[in-house]
Design an enzyme around this catalytic site. Structure first.
Site, PDB file in Angstrom:
ATOM      1  N   SER A   9       0.862  -1.184   0.000  1.00 16.38           N
ATOM      2  CA  SER A   9       0.000   0.000   0.000  1.00 16.38           C
ATOM      3  C   SER A   9       0.894   1.228   0.000  1.00 16.38           C
ATOM      4  O   SER A   9       1.658   1.458   0.946  1.00 16.38           O
ATOM      5  CB  SER A   9      -0.889   0.003   1.245  1.00 16.38           C
ATOM      6  OG  SER A   9      -1.461   1.283   1.383  1.00 16.38           O
ATOM      7  N   HIS A  34      -1.470  -1.257  -4.118  1.00 19.28           N
ATOM      8  CA  HIS A  34      -2.728  -0.845  -3.490  1.00 19.28           C
ATOM      9  C   HIS A  34      -2.677   0.670  -3.265  1.00 19.28           C
ATOM     10  O   HIS A  34      -1.728   1.174  -2.653  1.00 19.28           O
ATOM     11  CB  HIS A  34      -2.880  -1.596  -2.170  1.00 19.28           C
ATOM     12  CG  HIS A  34      -4.169  -1.361  -1.466  1.00 19.28           C
ATOM     13  ND1 HIS A  34      -5.327  -2.054  -1.762  1.00 19.28           N
ATOM     14  CD2 HIS A  34      -4.494  -0.517  -0.452  1.00 19.28           C
ATOM     15  CE1 HIS A  34      -6.297  -1.648  -0.961  1.00 19.28           C
ATOM     16  NE2 HIS A  34      -5.819  -0.712  -0.158  1.00 19.28           N
ATOM     17  N   ASP A  36      -4.690   3.927  -1.796  1.00 23.82           N
ATOM     18  CA  ASP A  36      -5.761   4.329  -0.885  1.00 23.82           C
ATOM     19  C   ASP A  36      -6.210   5.749  -1.184  1.00 23.82           C
ATOM     20  O   ASP A  36      -5.437   6.701  -1.022  1.00 23.82           O
ATOM     21  CB  ASP A  36      -5.263   4.246   0.560  1.00 23.82           C
ATOM     22  CG  ASP A  36      -5.093   2.809   1.004  1.00 23.82           C
ATOM     23  OD1 ASP A  36      -6.064   2.040   0.892  1.00 23.82           O
ATOM     24  OD2 ASP A  36      -3.982   2.447   1.448  1.00 23.82           O
ATOM     25  N   MET A  38      -8.721   8.682  -0.134  1.00 27.46           N
ATOM     26  CA  MET A  38      -9.537   9.109   1.021  1.00 27.46           C
ATOM     27  C   MET A  38      -9.973  10.559   0.832  1.00 27.46           C
ATOM     28  O   MET A  38      -9.195  11.384   0.338  1.00 27.46           O
ATOM     29  CB  MET A  38      -8.706   9.015   2.306  1.00 27.46           C
ATOM     30  CG  MET A  38      -8.090   7.651   2.539  1.00 27.46           C
ATOM     31  SD  MET A  38      -7.261   7.582   4.124  1.00 27.46           S
ATOM     32  CE  MET A  38      -6.445   5.976   4.010  1.00 27.46           C
ATOM     33  N   HIS A  67      -8.444   1.607  -3.997  1.00 28.44           N
ATOM     34  CA  HIS A  67      -9.391   1.428  -2.887  1.00 28.44           C
ATOM     35  C   HIS A  67     -10.014   2.781  -2.585  1.00 28.44           C
ATOM     36  O   HIS A  67      -9.354   3.657  -2.015  1.00 28.44           O
ATOM     37  CB  HIS A  67      -8.596   0.863  -1.686  1.00 28.44           C
ATOM     38  CG  HIS A  67      -9.377   0.732  -0.426  1.00 28.44           C
ATOM     39  ND1 HIS A  67      -8.770   0.534   0.800  1.00 28.44           N
ATOM     40  CD2 HIS A  67     -10.716   0.750  -0.184  1.00 28.44           C
ATOM     41  CE1 HIS A  67      -9.701   0.440   1.739  1.00 28.44           C
ATOM     42  NE2 HIS A  67     -10.880   0.581   1.181  1.00 28.44           N
ATOM     43  N   MET A  69     -12.075   5.161  -0.597  1.00 34.54           N
ATOM     44  CA  MET A  69     -12.711   5.435   0.702  1.00 34.54           C
ATOM     45  C   MET A  69     -13.302   6.835   0.618  1.00 34.54           C
ATOM     46  O   MET A  69     -12.838   7.781   1.266  1.00 34.54           O
ATOM     47  CB  MET A  69     -11.656   5.339   1.814  1.00 34.54           C
ATOM     48  CG  MET A  69     -11.272   3.897   2.122  1.00 34.54           C
ATOM     49  SD  MET A  69      -9.708   3.794   3.010  1.00 34.54           S
ATOM     50  CE  MET A  69      -8.568   3.843   1.637  1.00 34.54           C
ATOM     51  N   MET A 138     -11.912  -5.278   5.232  1.00 32.42           N
ATOM     52  CA  MET A 138     -11.097  -4.333   6.007  1.00 32.42           C
ATOM     53  C   MET A 138     -10.828  -4.952   7.374  1.00 32.42           C
ATOM     54  O   MET A 138     -11.753  -5.345   8.083  1.00 32.42           O
ATOM     55  CB  MET A 138     -11.831  -2.998   6.201  1.00 32.42           C
ATOM     56  CG  MET A 138     -11.939  -2.136   4.962  1.00 32.42           C
ATOM     57  SD  MET A 138     -10.394  -1.840   4.108  1.00 32.42           S
ATOM     58  CE  MET A 138      -9.409  -1.037   5.370  1.00 32.42           C
ATOM     59  N   ASP A 176      -6.997  -6.050   4.286  1.00 33.12           N
ATOM     60  CA  ASP A 176      -6.332  -4.738   4.311  1.00 33.12           C
ATOM     61  C   ASP A 176      -6.389  -4.134   5.704  1.00 33.12           C
ATOM     62  O   ASP A 176      -7.475  -3.844   6.218  1.00 33.12           O
ATOM     63  CB  ASP A 176      -7.060  -3.826   3.303  1.00 33.12           C
ATOM     64  CG  ASP A 176      -6.446  -2.435   3.196  1.00 33.12           C
ATOM     65  OD1 ASP A 176      -5.340  -2.222   3.727  1.00 33.12           O
ATOM     66  OD2 ASP A 176      -7.089  -1.571   2.557  1.00 33.12           O
TER      67      ASP A 176
HETATM   68  C1  DX5 Z   1      -6.301   1.940   5.653  1.00 30.22           C
HETATM   69  C2  DX5 Z   1      -5.897   1.604   4.261  1.00 30.22           C
HETATM   70  C3  DX5 Z   1      -4.825   0.598   4.160  1.00 30.22           C
HETATM   71  C4  DX5 Z   1      -3.511   0.985   4.755  1.00 30.22           C
HETATM   72  C5  DX5 Z   1      -2.921  -0.260   5.344  1.00 30.22           C
HETATM   73  O1  DX5 Z   1      -7.425   2.728   5.614  1.00 30.22           O
HETATM   74  O2  DX5 Z   1      -7.000   1.114   3.522  1.00 30.22           O
HETATM   75  O3  DX5 Z   1      -4.638   0.163   2.823  1.00 30.22           O
HETATM   76  O4  DX5 Z   1      -2.612   1.536   3.843  1.00 30.22           O
HETATM   77  O5  DX5 Z   1      -1.781   0.076   6.035  1.00 30.22           O
HETATM   78  P1  DX5 Z   1      -1.105  -0.933   7.047  1.00 30.22           P
HETATM   79  O6  DX5 Z   1      -0.669  -2.127   6.256  1.00 30.22           O
HETATM   80  O7  DX5 Z   1       0.034  -0.150   7.596  1.00 30.22           O
HETATM   81  O8  DX5 Z   1      -2.134  -1.282   8.085  1.00 30.22           O
HETATM   82 ZN    ZN Z   2      -6.633   0.223   1.546  1.00 31.89          ZN
END
Ligand code: DX5
Ligand code: ZN
Length: 224
Positions: A9, A34, A36, A38, A67, A69, A138, A176
């Site tokens: 990620s 991956h 993220d 947000m 992903h 969010m 998640m 994740d």
């Molecule tokens: C959290 C994200 C994850 C995050 C995971 O909201 O969706 O993808 O990057 O990070 P680690 O592996 O550090 O928990």
């Molecule tokens: Zn994620």
């Protein structure tokens, strides 16, 4: 069992050296990346948009696993697909018309994923199972890297695996949040096929060594 994939990620990489970080992780054995996204509404953090995905696409040949969010994901999915997403995953909690969104994603030749927050029950995705390519469980409350895996998710991953197997469809099961070498064994034994790892890889100092360590753990399970 499918070959288990490792998805670093990028949330936890050094953004000032993004290109170098991605190339290093790819050379170290990453199977996909991956990403993220947000929005500060659905989750209490803000990250990146389609322009960033477009830049990342230029520096890796590995699939980009986006992903989302964000609230109203249907408003942005085409932008992310045009930017180079290979998989687009939407939270069931954010989309009032998720089947329509899945259809749009698939009509663009991209894999469609659905995901659930830790407290959202699997029953909510029951009627998407005949359409999706990926189910993301998640294992932390989304918003930040570096959180601790929620142990109650062991059972949820197992149930998700049963639902997928019962469907007879090829659906990848991704996990994740808080995934590390120390819990990779249990999540793979529970049925996960894609392990998202942010801090575990990007804060490790030696990506090759870390990915090798994780692969040897996974290999030992498959031989069991
Ligand atoms: C959290 C994200 C994850 C995050 C995971 O909201 O969706 O993808 O990057 O990070 P680690 O592996 O550090 O928990
Ligand atoms: Zn994620």
């Amino acid at each position: 069992m499918n070959r288990v994939k490792i998805a670093p990620s990028i949330l936890s990489c050094n953004f000032l050296k993004l290109e170098e970080e991605i190339k290093k992780a790819e050379e170290a054995g990453a199977d996909l990346f991956h990403i993220d996204v947000m929005d500060g509404h659905f989750v209490p953090n803000i990250t990146i948009g389609p322009m960033f995905v477009e830049q990342i696409k230029k520096v890796t040949s590995k699939p980009l696993d986006v992903h989302l969010m964000i609230e109203n994901p249907d408003r942005f999915i085409i932008d992310f697909i045009e930017a180079g997403a290979d998989i687009v995953t939407i939270h069931i909690e954010t989309d009032k018309h998720i089947l329509r969104t899945i259809e749009v994603i698939k009509s663009k030749g991209v894999k469609a994923g659905v995901t659930l927050n830790p407290a959202t029950p699997l029953i909510t995705i029951e009627h998407t199972i005949d359409k999706i390519d990926l189910l993301l469980i998640m294992t932390v409350n989304p918003g930040f890297g570096g959180q601790t895996y929620i142990d109650a998710m062991d059972e949820k991953i197992k149930k998700a695996r049963q639902i997928i197997d019962a469907s007879g469809r090829h659906i990848e099961l991704e996990v994740d949040g808080g995934i590390k070498a120390t819990n990779a064994k249990k999540v793979v034994q529970s049925g996960a096929d894609i392990l998202v790892m942010g801090t575990e890889i990007f804060h490790s100092g030696d990506y090759r060594k870390k990915i090798k360590e994780i692969r040897s753990i996974i290999k030992s399970i498959i031989k069991d």
